[in-house]
Design a protein around this motif. Structure first.
Motif, PDB file in Angstrom:
ATOM      1  N   SER A   1      12.774  33.513  29.664  1.00 32.21           N
ATOM      2  CA  SER A   1      13.464  32.722  28.638  1.00 32.21           C
ATOM      3  C   SER A   1      12.635  31.504  28.238  1.00 32.21           C
ATOM      4  O   SER A   1      12.509  31.172  27.055  1.00 32.21           O
ATOM      5  CB  SER A   1      14.837  32.304  29.156  1.00 32.21           C
ATOM      6  N   SER A   2      12.029  30.823  29.224  1.00 34.78           N
ATOM      7  CA  SER A   2      11.243  29.625  28.918  1.00 34.78           C
ATOM      8  C   SER A   2       9.987  29.980  28.130  1.00 34.78           C
ATOM      9  O   SER A   2       9.590  29.231  27.215  1.00 34.78           O
ATOM     10  CB  SER A   2      10.870  28.907  30.213  1.00 34.78           C
ATOM     11  N   LEU A   3       9.338  31.098  28.431  1.00 33.21           N
ATOM     12  CA  LEU A   3       8.149  31.488  27.684  1.00 33.21           C
ATOM     13  C   LEU A   3       8.468  31.717  26.212  1.00 33.21           C
ATOM     14  O   LEU A   3       7.766  31.226  25.320  1.00 33.21           O
ATOM     15  CB  LEU A   3       7.550  32.765  28.279  1.00 33.21           C
ATOM     16  N   VAL A   4       9.530  32.485  25.939  1.00 34.33           N
ATOM     17  CA  VAL A   4       9.888  32.788  24.554  1.00 34.33           C
ATOM     18  C   VAL A   4      10.367  31.525  23.830  1.00 34.33           C
ATOM     19  O   VAL A   4      10.020  31.299  22.653  1.00 34.33           O
ATOM     20  CB  VAL A   4      10.958  33.897  24.525  1.00 34.33           C
TER      21      VAL A   4
ATOM     22  N   SER B   1       9.639  27.610  19.478  1.00 35.98           N
ATOM     23  CA  SER B   1       9.650  26.205  19.055  1.00 35.98           C
ATOM     24  C   SER B   1       8.364  25.794  18.369  1.00 35.98           C
ATOM     25  O   SER B   1       8.329  24.788  17.655  1.00 35.98           O
ATOM     26  CB  SER B   1       9.894  25.310  20.281  1.00 35.98           C
ATOM     27  N   ASP B   2       7.271  26.561  18.551  1.00 33.90           N
ATOM     28  CA  ASP B   2       5.989  26.227  17.932  1.00 33.90           C
ATOM     29  C   ASP B   2       5.838  27.056  16.660  1.00 33.90           C
ATOM     30  O   ASP B   2       5.666  28.270  16.699  1.00 33.90           O
ATOM     31  CB  ASP B   2       4.847  26.522  18.903  1.00 33.90           C
ATOM     32  N   LYS B   3       5.913  26.408  15.475  1.00 31.70           N
ATOM     33  CA  LYS B   3       5.868  27.130  14.207  1.00 31.70           C
ATOM     34  C   LYS B   3       4.505  27.740  13.915  1.00 31.70           C
ATOM     35  O   LYS B   3       4.382  28.599  13.044  1.00 31.70           O
ATOM     36  CB  LYS B   3       6.262  26.201  13.060  1.00 31.70           C
ATOM     37  N   SER B   4       3.481  27.273  14.615  1.00 36.80           N
ATOM     38  CA  SER B   4       2.143  27.821  14.366  1.00 36.80           C
ATOM     39  C   SER B   4       2.030  29.279  14.793  1.00 36.80           C
ATOM     40  O   SER B   4       1.075  29.967  14.414  1.00 36.80           O
ATOM     41  CB  SER B   4       1.091  26.988  15.098  1.00 36.80           C
TER      42      SER B   4
ATOM     43  N   LEU C   1      11.969  36.696  19.701  1.00 36.98           N
ATOM     44  CA  LEU C   1      10.625  36.394  19.215  1.00 36.98           C
ATOM     45  C   LEU C   1      10.157  37.426  18.203  1.00 36.98           C
ATOM     46  O   LEU C   1       9.626  37.084  17.131  1.00 36.98           O
ATOM     47  CB  LEU C   1       9.660  36.333  20.396  1.00 36.98           C
ATOM     48  N   LEU C   2      10.355  38.700  18.488  1.00 34.24           N
ATOM     49  CA  LEU C   2       9.891  39.761  17.587  1.00 34.24           C
ATOM     50  C   LEU C   2      10.624  39.713  16.250  1.00 34.24           C
ATOM     51  O   LEU C   2      10.008  39.870  15.185  1.00 34.24           O
ATOM     52  CB  LEU C   2      10.088  41.127  18.246  1.00 34.24           C
TER      53      LEU C   2
END
Length: 881
Positions: A398-401, A406-409, A461-462
């Motif tokens: 969960s923390s990885l995703v 949170s990072d738009k890049s 994420l996907l």
């Protein structure tokens, strides 16, 4: 006397056939009985059951040397001879006739090369003395002539055999050879068939000396009885001399008997001593056995004590829990630096659990209290560690995703398409791959919640990556909407010629698949192996997707943990669980693909053809069982594209059907050339395997076009055929080039050609009958009457007399040139497509000539005296107009 088996030609043939060697020549073959003699305690010769056999002598020449064989053949179950034994005559050392046999027909052959000389040689029994002498003489002759030596002969007088051979010389014959197993030649010269007795065991000189000696011995003897009496007297004299000699040696015999008595006394004394020593030795042996028994029991007890100590040491070693492993399992950290210690602790725990389970642990130890307590302690350690590791991994995924979202890049932004890159995510996950494998070994049920947690996190994420990529892809694709309504009748016929280029739309869809389909397959493969599913690899070796080459080299480090859990152990239940997890992992991402398809359809519906082909190519490349969701996604995309294209086809067909209600025109309908333009454009868009989609649309379009054309033609039956032939001709002209390369259009081209010919025939017949109705109506009446009335009676029928014929010819053919000119004008009057007029006029003239020729034949048959313009004149008249 019964015929000897040595003269049996069929037996020779059977022997030659059984050997099947053309290089060996048969000398003699004879039937015998085989038995083995044994000596019993009574020193009498016994016999086993005799077995039928065949003895055959063969010779084989190799250069200047000749080899002789004695073959033993036996009868098989079907009565066929087959080889049993083979002896070389060069090893024959002894021929012995059994003296105990009263018949004299039993003998043995001794060979010096037999391995076991202790076994009694086989005894051969012949049917008669003649057969015995015949075989033995043949063997001895071959030994002397071919091998150069004679074996030892025992139990038979060679002189007697020589005399027998001399008496039976004419009847002993042996064929020299049977050529290649063929029939035996009965006309062989006698000199070649007879055994050579000139070289007998006794030479001619020796035989003459023996005869002279015998002659001198019996000289003066008048008869046999006197000679017999003389021999008896000599025998009695010899026996008396022997008795006298024995009586003279009596003192010597007395000394021998005294020596024997003294030896007997010594032997009896020695027997008493040996009996005494035997008793003492027996007592000593019993004492030694008692001592050995007690010693063996002590040794066995010592060995058992040692084994018990070793087993207890091993058991204690198994039951001991190292403190460092206990600390890692109950309260250690799961940081990357501590993973090596955690993995080692898992390996120890797994081996310890296996070590106290059968068959690794003796079942006798299973009920020991120490073993039960240690098993409970290990189970507690296992549950504690599995709970702690599962909780850590759920939070870690969960923390990885969350960090990546949170990072738009990480995602596509305005003016920039971002290819998803999960290399860093997979690198961090690979750190815990071995931990997951050990969790599976410890508790298979623990992987279910972890798989759901991973799928739930990565799905967010996907879907975010696909949504941002699809939005930016549509925004950055420059393509104006193509407003053309392809088959609408109200627009100009040349509007489709300058259609807008919308290839960027299908390129954008292809780019979406190129980026995300390999990514989804990649994620499916990584998930299957990372989460320890026993399935085959999804991507074949070397199948590396663009931008994610590292993803296929994911060394999860799990192959050396338990090699028994190989890919070959996959089951349908495992695949079903994997596909269910992949559904959770990838579900929802299809909506962004659908949005791209709908967007492309709005810009240019024909781009569905290109997108359909692109989808089929990707679908044909997904063959792995574990890529179920990806195949399902591509299948749904293909279905959605087909539905959208079907929607376009339906709308175009509705426009065609509107022509039936709103358009009433002559000439070529507007949708005929429009369909040719549409078909040309669709053929340009075909890619891969989308041929079926386009062919199905062709079938729908042409079916509606032909039905609509027929309905419009029925609104004015007077001009229906003219309307149909013009439109069918226009259909053929517009699709001529495409019909040569597209099979389905060639089929419709031929349908239109048939409909065109039928419309032409009907229209031309109507014009001809309009100008020459009386002429051909008269001919039709004659044809109808010919079925029931003889030809010579037709001129006498009402309205068909010669006068009626002349009146009809005068009214129909006077000014025929003007009538033909009017026929041409009527054909030209309502024809909109002027280019069709020459071919139609040629058809009209040909049809008129055919009909007139039929009329002329009827007139010549019914009215032979009447003259009418000939067919040639009518052809010249038509050619001049």
């Amino acid at each position: 006397m019964a015929k000897s088996s040595a003269d049996d030609i069929e037996l020779r043939r059977a022997c030659v056939s059984a050997i099947d060697d053309p290089t060996q020549k048969i000398i003699i073959s004879i039937r015998v009985s085989m038995s083995r003699g044994i000596f019993t305690k009574s020193s009498k010769l016994g016999h086993q059951m005799a077995k039928p056999r065949v003895l055959a002598l063969f010779t084989q020449s190799k250069g200047h040397s000749t080899t002789a064989f004695l073959r033993v053949l036996k009868y098989s179950t079907g009565g066929v001879l087959e080889p049993a034994k083979l002896y070389k005559l060069k090893h024959l050392s002894k021929v012995e006739v059994i003296t105990n046999d009263p018949s004299g027909c039993m003998f043995t052959l001794g060979f010096d090369n037999l391995r076991s000389q202790s076994v009694a040689p086989p005894q051969w029994t012949m049917r008669s003395i003649d057969d015995r002498n015949r075989l033995l003489l043949c063997i001895l002759n071959i030994c002397r002539d071919v091998l150069g030596h004679l074996p030892k002969v025992v139990g038979i007088d060679v002189v007697e055999m020589a005399l027998w051979a001399k008496e039976n010389r004419p009847s002993v014959s042996t064929p020299r050879n049977v050529q290649d197993g063929g029939p035996v030649a009965f006309a062989v010269p006698e000199t070649e068939l007879k055994v050579n007795f000139e070289k007998e065991l006794v030479s001619q000189a020796e035989e003459e000396e023996m005869e002279a000696l015998l002659g001198s011995y019996v000289m003066g003897i008048g008869d046999a009885e006197a000679f017999s009496e003389r021999l008896k007297r000599e025998l009695q004299a010899l026996e008396a001399a022997n008795v006298h000699a024995i009586l003279e040696n009596e003192p010597l015999m007395d000394e021998v008997m005294q020596g024997l008595e003294s030896a007997t006394i010594c032997v009896e004394d020695m027997d008493e001593w040996l009996a005494t020593f035997n008793v003492k030795l027996r007592h000593m042996r019993e004492d030694i056995e008692s001592i050995e028994t007690r010693n063996n029991m002590l040794v066995m007890q010592s060995v058992n004590n040692k084994c018990v100590i070793e087993e207890l040491d091993k058991l204690l070693e198994r039951l001991c829990v190292p403190s460092e492993y206990a600390a890692s399992l109950t309260g250690g950290s799961f940081d990357e630096a501590r993973m090596l210690q955690n993995v080692e602790a898992c390996e120890w725990l797994t081996s310890a659990l296996h070590g106290i389970e059968a068959p690794n642990l003796d079942p006798a130890y299973a009920n020991m209290r120490a073993v039960k307590e240690k098993r409970a302690e290990l189970e507690k350690l296992k549950s504690t560690f599995v709970r702690r590791a599962s909780e850590f991994l759920r939070n870690y995924f969960s923390s990885l995703v969350d960090f990546m979202i949170s990072d738009k890049s990480y995602f596509s932004q305005r003016g920039q398409l971002k290819r998803p890159d999960h290399a860093d995510l997979r690198y961090k996950c690979r750190t815990y791959a071995r931990l997951l494998q050990h969790l599976k070994s410890l508790d298979k049920n623990s992987l279910g919640p972890l798989r759901k947690a991973y799928c739930s996190s990565l799905n967010l994420l996907l879907r975010r990556e696909a949504r941002e990529f699809a939005n930016e892809l549509r925004a950055s694709t420059k393509a104006s909407r193509n407003p053309t309504v392809w088959l609408e009748g109200s627009t100009g016929s040349g509007q489709n010629a300058n259609a807008t280029d919308t290839s960027t739309v299908s390129d954008a869809y292809a780019k979406m698949l190129t980026i995300f389909i390999p990514l989804l397959v990649d994620e499916s493969s990584f998930f299957a192996h990372f989460m320890c599913f026993e399935v085959p690899t999804l991507v074949p070796p070397g199948g590396v997707a663009d931008g994610n080459k590292a993803g296929y080299n994911d060394d999860l480090g799990i192959m050396d943990i338990n090699e028994n859990d190989s890919k070959s152990g996959k089951t349908s239940a495992e695949l079903a669980a994997l596909n269910e997890s992949l559904q959770d992992l990838l579900n929802g991402i299809q909506e962004d693909f659908y949005a791209v398809v709908d967007w492309a359809y709005k810009i240019d519906p024909l781009r569905c053809i290109s997108m359909h082909g692109i989808t089929e190519r990707y679908l044909s490349g997904q063959k792995a069982d574990a890529a179920g969701f990806v195949r399902l996604l591509l299948g749904n995309l293909k279905s959605r594209i087909s539905v959208q294209f079907s929607r376009f086809v339906d709308e175009a067909c509705h426009e065609l059907e509107r022509n039936e209600r709103t358009i009433r025109q002559m000439g070529v309908l507007s949708y005929i050339p429009r369909f040719a333009t549409l078909a040309t454009q669709m053929e340009q868009y075909i890619s891969g395997q989308s041929r079926d989609l386009v062919d199905q649309s062709y079938t729908t379009f042409v079916g509606i076009m032909f039905v609509t054309l027929e309905k419009i033609a029925q609104t004015d039956p007077k001009y229906a055929d003219m309307f149909l032939l013009e439109n069918y001709a226009a259909f053929q002209n517009s699709l001529y080039e495409l019909a040569n390369i597209v099979p389905i259009l060639a089929k419709f081209y031929h349908q239109a050609s048939e409909a065109y010919e039928q419309a032409c025939t009907r229209h031309i017949s109507m014009i001809i009958y309009y100008q020459f109705e009386r002429l051909f109506q008269f001919a039709r009446r004659i044809e109808d009457l010919m079925f029931t009335v003889p030809p010579e009676e037709i001129p006498f029928q009402l309205g068909l007399s010669k006068m009626d014929l002349r009146k009809m010819l005068k009214s129909s053919l006077s000014g025929v040139d003007q009538s033909i000119a009017l026929m041409y004008k009527k054909l030209q009057k309502n024809l909109v497509s002027e280019e069709l007029l020459p071919s139609l006029w040629d058809k009209c003239k040909k049809e008129f000539l055919d009909m007139y020729e039929g009329f002329a034949q009827l007139v010549a048959k019914i009215y032979p005296t009447e003259n009418i313009p000939s067919v040639a004149e009518m052809r010249e008249l038509l050619a001049s107009l």
